[in-house]
Design a protein around this motif. Structure first.
Motif, mmCIF file in Angstrom:
data_model
loop_
_atom_site.group_PDB
_atom_site.id
_atom_site.type_symbol
_atom_site.label_atom_id
_atom_site.label_comp_id
_atom_site.label_asym_id
_atom_site.label_seq_id
_atom_site.Cartn_x
_atom_site.Cartn_y
_atom_site.Cartn_z
ATOM 1 N N VAL A 132 0.817 -1.220 0.000
ATOM 2 C CA VAL A 132 0.000 0.000 0.000
ATOM 3 C C VAL A 132 0.854 1.276 0.000
ATOM 4 C CG1 VAL A 132 -1.880 -1.186 1.177
ATOM 5 C CG2 VAL A 132 -0.177 0.022 2.533
ATOM 6 N N TRP A 133 2.160 1.146 0.100
ATOM 7 C CA TRP A 133 3.076 2.282 0.168
ATOM 8 C C TRP A 133 3.490 2.729 -1.244
ATOM 9 C CZ3 TRP A 133 3.717 -2.416 2.670
ATOM 10 C CH2 TRP A 133 4.419 -3.384 1.949
ATOM 11 N N ASP A 134 4.323 3.757 -1.307
ATOM 12 C CA ASP A 134 4.819 4.253 -2.596
ATOM 13 C C ASP A 134 5.951 3.376 -3.116
ATOM 14 O OD1 ASP A 134 3.080 6.384 -2.601
ATOM 15 O OD2 ASP A 134 4.534 7.796 -1.726
ATOM 16 N N LYS A 135 6.099 3.325 -4.423
ATOM 17 C CA LYS A 135 7.252 2.685 -5.041
ATOM 18 C C LYS A 135 8.510 3.515 -4.774
ATOM 19 C CE LYS A 135 4.495 0.807 -8.858
ATOM 20 N NZ LYS A 135 4.211 0.841 -10.310
ATOM 21 N N SER A 136 9.649 2.862 -4.710
ATOM 22 C CA SER A 136 10.913 3.587 -4.551
ATOM 23 C C SER A 136 11.488 4.001 -5.896
ATOM 24 C CB SER A 136 11.925 2.724 -3.795
ATOM 25 O OG SER A 136 11.461 2.452 -2.477
ATOM 26 N N LEU A 137 11.318 3.166 -6.900
ATOM 27 C CA LEU A 137 11.778 3.494 -8.250
ATOM 28 C C LEU A 137 10.664 4.192 -9.019
ATOM 29 C CD1 LEU A 137 13.534 0.113 -9.167
ATOM 30 C CD2 LEU A 137 14.674 2.280 -8.643
ATOM 31 N N ALA A 138 11.019 4.965 -9.996
ATOM 32 C CA ALA A 138 10.047 5.647 -10.841
ATOM 33 C C ALA A 138 9.298 4.637 -11.700
ATOM 34 C CB ALA A 138 10.748 6.664 -11.731
ATOM 35 N N ALA A 139 8.075 4.982 -12.060
ATOM 36 C CA ALA A 139 7.260 4.101 -12.896
ATOM 37 C C ALA A 139 7.965 3.773 -14.208
ATOM 38 C CB ALA A 139 5.907 4.751 -13.166
ATOM 39 N N GLU A 140 8.706 4.732 -14.747
ATOM 40 C CA GLU A 140 9.438 4.507 -15.991
ATOM 41 C C GLU A 140 10.520 3.439 -15.821
ATOM 42 O OE1 GLU A 140 7.537 8.416 -15.934
ATOM 43 O OE2 GLU A 140 8.980 7.464 -14.568
ATOM 44 N N GLU A 141 11.136 3.423 -14.640
ATOM 45 C CA GLU A 141 12.161 2.417 -14.354
ATOM 46 C C GLU A 141 11.541 1.023 -14.261
ATOM 47 O OE1 GLU A 141 16.059 1.016 -13.514
ATOM 48 O OE2 GLU A 141 15.360 2.926 -14.305
ATOM 49 N N TRP A 142 10.399 0.932 -13.613
ATOM 50 C CA TRP A 142 9.677 -0.343 -13.558
ATOM 51 C C TRP A 142 9.391 -0.843 -14.971
ATOM 52 C CZ3 TRP A 142 6.089 -2.593 -9.508
ATOM 53 C CH2 TRP A 142 6.527 -2.295 -8.211
ATOM 54 N N ALA A 143 8.828 0.030 -15.794
ATOM 55 C CA ALA A 143 8.448 -0.357 -17.149
ATOM 56 C C ALA A 143 9.664 -0.772 -17.975
ATOM 57 C CB ALA A 143 7.716 0.797 -17.829
#
Length: 291
Positions: A40-51
């Motif tokens: 339920v918390w925020d991601k540490s990496l940016a969404a672009e990095e995940w993708a």
């Protein structure tokens, strides 16, 4: 005292990041994005990095949150293998992208596999008998077999049994008995037959169906299941593991169930299974009771 338990021996698994109800995971050579309701918390990496990192992303269907489809990048395999090693145990498992977001292994169970291997290896009984209920693709069965146990693997889904058998063969093991049946029905019959086991492993779902359509609801049936298992467990040398993955199911519930059926056990461990991502966030993945 409630413990926090996390596997320490994975080389082919890594929780890279978690947050915003998703997890970014590496299984061997492939990186996946899957839903995770407890992140339920925020991601540490940016969404672009995940993708950029992910080779496959699971997207849920609007009408059925349990099902969905995988979006694959070019070169992503729908089936592949990973390994897990501990002491003299060397397991191989086939993974696959399913429509239920599961891929054939629950990596948080690695700590339980080590526990199984150590307990069986220390037993004086020659070829101790181990019963694995709701056994899925067989990680715990493989660990018990690798330690020298005679294993009975019970699951109500025939294709899952086929998958587990494949994992046994990949791991260079044999001798596991496969049973396609409702777990509670099987346990009751074993009690009537007077059979006993040195080890019992349970990893029940919150909800499921037996081989003949029997309905399993965790909170309605787990007490009866534990009481039946207490009739099956050998009095002299024994171990039991119960994992519960159900939102809101406290480890204290498991403690009460075990104490009611088995009495006070000095060696009982109670706690939460978790995986830590690369940024130190601990993702809870169910409770565990074992002795």
């Amino acid at each position: 005292m409630i413990k926090l338990l996390s596997p320490e021996n994975w080389k082919d698994y890594e929780l890279l990041d978690s947050g915003n109800f998703e997890k970014l995971e590496r299984f061997g050579s492939q990186v996946l994005i899957r839903p995770e309701p407890q992140a339920v918390w925020d991601k540490s990496l940016a969404a672009e990095e995940w993708a950029a990192r992910a080779q496959a992303i699971f997207r849920k269907e609007k009408n059925d949150p349990e099902k969905g489809k995988w979006i694959l990048k070019k070169g992503c395999r729908e089936q592949w293998q990973i390994g897990y090693s501990y002491k003299k145990m060397n397991l191989k498992m086939r993974l696959g992208l399913t429509s239920f977001r599961h891929i054939g292994v629950f990596p948080e169970q690695g700590d339980n596999w080590d526990f199984i291997y150590d307990r069986i290896s220390a037993m004086k009984t020659n070829r101790p008998k181990v019963l694995n209920l709701f056994a899925y693709t067989g990680g715990a069965s493989l660990a018990a077999c690798a330690a020298g146990a005679e294993v009975v693997h019970v699951d109500s889904v025939k294709p899952v049994i086929t998958w587990a058998r494949e994992n046994m063969e990949l791991s260079g093991l044999d001798g596991i008995r496969w049973v396609v049946e409702d777990a509670l029905k099987f346990v009751k019959r074993e009690v009537r037959r007077g059979n006993s086991y040195q080890g019992i492993i349970l990893d029940p779902p919150a909800y499921g169906r037996g081989a003949d359509g029997e309905k399993w609801v965790l909170e309605e049936h787990i007490n009866e299941m534990i009481k039946q298992c207490s009739e099956l467990l050998d009095e002299h040398e024994n171990f039991l593991i119960m994992s519960l993955y159900s939102m809101g199911f406290s480890s204290l519930i498991g403690e009460n169930l075990i104490r009611s059926a088995f009495g006070n056990r000095e060696t009982m461990e109670s706690g939460e299974l978790f995986l830590a991502d690369n940024f130190g966030k601990k993702l809870p993945l169910g409770t565990v009771l074992r002795f």
